[in-house]
Scaffold this motif. Structure first.
Motif, short mmCIF file in Angstrom:
data_model
loop_
_atom_site.label_atom_id
_atom_site.label_comp_id
_atom_site.label_asym_id
_atom_site.label_seq_id
_atom_site.Cartn_x
_atom_site.Cartn_y
_atom_site.Cartn_z
N ARG A 18 -68.05 -19.38 -34.97
CA ARG A 18 -67.22 -19.77 -33.84
C ARG A 18 -67.85 -19.33 -32.52
N THR A 19 -67.74 -20.23 -31.51
CA THR A 19 -68.22 -19.90 -30.17
C THR A 19 -67.06 -19.85 -29.18
N ASP A 20 -66.31 -20.92 -29.05
CA ASP A 20 -65.15 -20.92 -28.17
C ASP A 20 -64.11 -21.89 -28.71
N ALA A 21 -62.87 -21.76 -28.24
CA ALA A 21 -61.75 -22.52 -28.78
C ALA A 21 -61.47 -23.77 -27.97
N ASN A 22 -61.17 -24.86 -28.65
CA ASN A 22 -60.67 -26.07 -28.01
C ASN A 22 -59.15 -26.06 -27.94
N SER A 72 -54.25 -19.33 -24.99
CA SER A 72 -55.56 -19.42 -24.36
C SER A 72 -56.45 -18.35 -24.98
N SER A 73 -57.48 -18.80 -25.70
CA SER A 73 -58.35 -17.86 -26.41
C SER A 73 -59.33 -17.19 -25.45
N LEU A 74 -59.52 -15.89 -25.68
CA LEU A 74 -60.53 -15.14 -24.94
C LEU A 74 -61.88 -15.18 -25.63
N GLY A 75 -61.94 -15.82 -26.79
CA GLY A 75 -63.18 -15.87 -27.55
C GLY A 75 -62.96 -15.32 -28.94
N PRO A 76 -63.89 -15.57 -29.87
CA PRO A 76 -63.73 -15.11 -31.25
C PRO A 76 -63.52 -13.59 -31.33
N GLY A 77 -62.43 -13.19 -31.92
CA GLY A 77 -62.15 -11.78 -32.11
C GLY A 77 -61.64 -11.04 -30.89
N LEU A 78 -61.46 -11.74 -29.76
CA LEU A 78 -61.04 -11.08 -28.52
C LEU A 78 -59.57 -11.30 -28.19
N GLN A 87 -55.74 -24.52 -35.25
CA GLN A 87 -56.83 -24.01 -34.44
C GLN A 87 -58.00 -24.99 -34.49
N ASN A 88 -58.60 -25.21 -33.33
CA ASN A 88 -59.77 -26.07 -33.24
C ASN A 88 -60.84 -25.33 -32.44
N TRP A 89 -61.97 -25.03 -33.11
CA TRP A 89 -63.02 -24.20 -32.52
C TRP A 89 -64.33 -24.99 -32.41
#
Length: 688
Positions: free
Chosen positions: A379-383, A427-433, A370-372
């Motif tokens: 954390r704000t958003d995922a790379n 594809s991340s929806l955001g931290p914790g989402l 994981q790269n954030w």
């Protein structure tokens, strides 16, 4: 293809370890101008990684245990730099954050162009999101190292992926009696303590060690702690069968001071901290079990199976201006969890005029990465989120040597590797989402790497040699795109070796033509592939035994490393913009024009003391992301003295960077990791 890999793995189960081949037939001279042709009996000795012998048509450097123990160094990379003459650019962000070790002008981000093996287990980490082939030498337990051989170039068929610019083959102590205890205070709040203990009889013997290090750091916010465990146990099952097992454990945590800009470095404003929340930790373990069987007076069979585990977390800020992504002041968090397993196998026949080894291997790696983007460790958003990436690699190899005449020896090898890689990006929806699952990506690829060499023995202890070989390594980014091709090269080398009672050494000319080269910024992690480059130069290695008390040795590499095609790279600017630069004809980033090591050892046989003086020279350096810029050369001096205090104790005092030189360990795009100022190291050692 996966069935092929599985079949090769099953076929390899009853065999031996690639890096633990038997030592080649002893062809020491009966005269100064002929090759020895005496039959050999393979004695029932323990499985170990065989050293590179001087009668092979290659360039290599051998480092002894005594040299390792007498060298003041702040980490494993600095230790090998001071003893083997390898170009090193320390990242300066704490142990676990692997440094750049370079051989023959390869930028080798996180040492990815060098294959490193410890007692037959590879250290390089496949499908690593930070750097493919990430090579963390901090796993090494320095006091347990018996010897190190650095083989220059991809000349051996025994080693495959990442054996590009060279191989570091490390063997640990197999047998000792009693216990060595040490306490090493040093500058900058550094303290180290440890134990290395051995026991044994004719059938079973072992070596066990524990080591702990704490350092406050010579820069602000650069403290770290490190703990290591080492174990090796050897059991003789019979007169012809030996079982050898080993364990390496390693844990560390550190704080990161970040990088400096040019004005801060020039002003010696070293205690600037980019972000007080930058830090990291790492855990790594590896286990192996090796079996050696002597099947006859000229036939040996070896098998090694191994497993590896790793977990790390890194938070690091790249200056200069505040922003939301790495390279403009934003912070990046990287998380890596991995498991690995493998085996290697080989049969070696000692023939009347040579030897031949046939082997195979299988390596499996499983990682989640994981790269954030983060702000003050939040954390704000995922790379990138890869869960998981899986890679299986099967290999077959043959390597042999034959004395064609009383003067001429030929070596021939070929290696076949087949690799299957798959990854599951999310594809991340955001931290914790949560995440949105994506389709699995997969690809298979194969490569054949031939090797050939000749050595001609001349009168007066001279050997003339030459070799041609193909090397390869996987491109960075395969964890996200399994279709990425290999970086490949054809390597050419010729030279002469001298061996006599007083003077020995070698002079070699080399040239490497690289295809699908990759320029990589070790600070911002930007990579561009598809270009070509050429490395060529001269290597000089020597040893002079002036007397029983004095020995002088050295290793120098003078190299011209340049891009040879219209390679374009994106160059960042401090205001967040970027531009494309044509690198054709420019020097390869992150390499020096020359690297030199000279060591003088003074050890009178009857005296209770010894002295070691070391000089490390680094030529003009080409930093990353600064096309056409060449930084000045520098030279470091170190000294170590040892005094025996009775029969069981000794006192060692060493000074690294004696003249307190200010130098740039690493530079990329104007961001600098400064070198460590003068540091004093002490050690009290006692043998129980």
């Amino acid at each position: 293809m996966r069935c092929l890999i599985l079949g090769l793995a099953l076929a390899a189960l009853p065999a031996t370890v690639v890096a633990q081949l038997p030592a080649a037939r002893d062809t020491g001279r009966t005269q100064n101008d002929t090759l020895t042709r005496r039959p050999i009996t393979l004695a029932p000795v323990t499985v170990t990684a065989a050293p590179e012998l001087p009668n092979q048509p290659t360039t290599s450097v051998h480092v002894t245990r005594a040299a390792i123990q007498q060298t003041p160094a702040f980490d494993a990379y600095d230790l090998i730099r001071q003893t083997a003459g390898i170009e090193v650019h320390d990242q300066g962000q704490g142990p676990g954050f692997a440094s750049d070790a370079s051989v023959r002008g390869y930028s080798s981000d996180h040492s990815t162009d060098i294959a490193t093996w410890v007692d037959g287990v590879p250290l390089n980490e496949a499908v690593n999101g930070h750097a493919e082939g990430y090579d963390d030498w901090n796993t090494l337990f320095p006091e347990a190292i018996q010897s190190v051989d650095v083989i220059k170039g991809p000349t051996s068929a025994v080693y495959g992926n990442f054996a590009f610019s060279g191989i570091a083959n490390i063997r640990t102590v197999e047998r000792m009696q009693g216990t060595d205890a040490w306490l090493d205070p040093a500058s900058y709040g550094r303290g180290e303590g440890g134990l290395l203990s051995g026991f044994g009889n004719d059938t079973t013997h072992g070596v066990f060690g524990l080591r702990g290090v704490h350092e406050d750091g010579w820069r602000a916010h650069s403290s770290y702690d490190l703990a290591q465990g080492h174990a090796r146990l050897v059991h003789q099952l019979g007169s012809t069968t030996t079982l050898d097992g080993g364990v390496e454990l390693y844990a560390t945590q550190w704080n990161s001071p970040g990088f400096l800009d040019d004005s801060q470095f020039t002003a010696h404003d070293y205690n600037v901290v980019t972000n007080q929340t930058d830090h990291g930790w790492k855990l790594r373990g590896q286990e192996r079990l090796s079996l050696r069987m002597i099947l006859g007076p000229s036939l040996a069979w070896r098998t090694t199976v191994y497993a590896t585990q790793g977990s790390w977390k890194l938070l690091l800020t790249i200056p200069a201006e505040p922003g939301t992504f790495e390279g403009t002041g934003g912070q990046t968090e990287e998380d890596d969890r991995r498991l690995g397993a493998g085996l290697t196998s080989a049969l070696t026949w000692a023939l009347p005029r040579g030897e031949i080894t046939v082997g195979m291997g299988y390596d499996w790696a499983h990682s989640t990465y994981q790269n954030w983007n983060t702000t003050n460790a939040m954390r704000t958003d995922a790379n990138a989120i890869i869960s998981p990436a899986v890679q299986g690699q099967a290999s077959l190899f043959v390597q042999g040597s034959e004395d064609l005449t009383s003067h001429l020896r030929a070596t021939l090898g070929v290696r076949f590797d087949h690799r299957s890689t798959s990854d599951t990006p999310d594809s991340s929806l955001g931290p914790g989402l949560g995440v949105i699952p994506q389709p699995v990506l997969s690809a298979d690829k194969s490569i054949v790497a031939p090797k050939f060499g000749l050595l001609y023995r001349l009168p007066l202890g001279l050997d003339l040699y030459g070799n041609i070989s193909k090397g390869f390594r996987q491109t960075d980014g395969v964890i996200e795109d399994p279709t990425l091709p290999y970086i490949t090269m054809w390597a050419y080398e010729t030279g002469v070796k001298l061996s006599s009672g007083v003077v020995s050494g070698s002079v070699a000319l080399f040239r490497d033509d690289v295809s699908n080269d990759q320029t990589f910024d070790p600070v911002t992690l930007n990579a561009v592939s598809g270009g070509a480059s050429r490395r060529q130069g001269v290597e000089v290695e020597f040893e002079v035994r002036a007397s029983q008390a004095v020995r002088l040795s050295g290793d120098w590499t003078f190299q011209d490393a340049r891009y040879t095609s219209n390679t374009l790279t994106e160059v960042d600017s401090v205001d967040g913009g970027s531009s494309l630069a044509d690198l054709n004809g420019l020097r390869v980033f992150n390499t020096s024009k020359y690297v030199g090591l000279v060591t003088a050892e003074i050890a009178p046989p009857t005296a209770g003391w010894q002295l070691r003086l070391t000089m490390n020279a680094m030529g003009p350096y080409s930093p990353f992301d600064e096309p056409g810029v060449v930084l000045p050369s520098y030279t470091l001096f170190s000294v170590t003295g040892v005094v025996r205090l009775g029969g069981a104790a000794s006192l060692q005092v060493g000074v690294r960077n004696v003249f307190d030189l200010a130098y740039r360990e690493l530079e990329a795009g104007g961001l600098i990791t400064p070198g460590q100022p003068r540091a004093v190291y002490g050690a009290v050692r006692y043998h129980l």
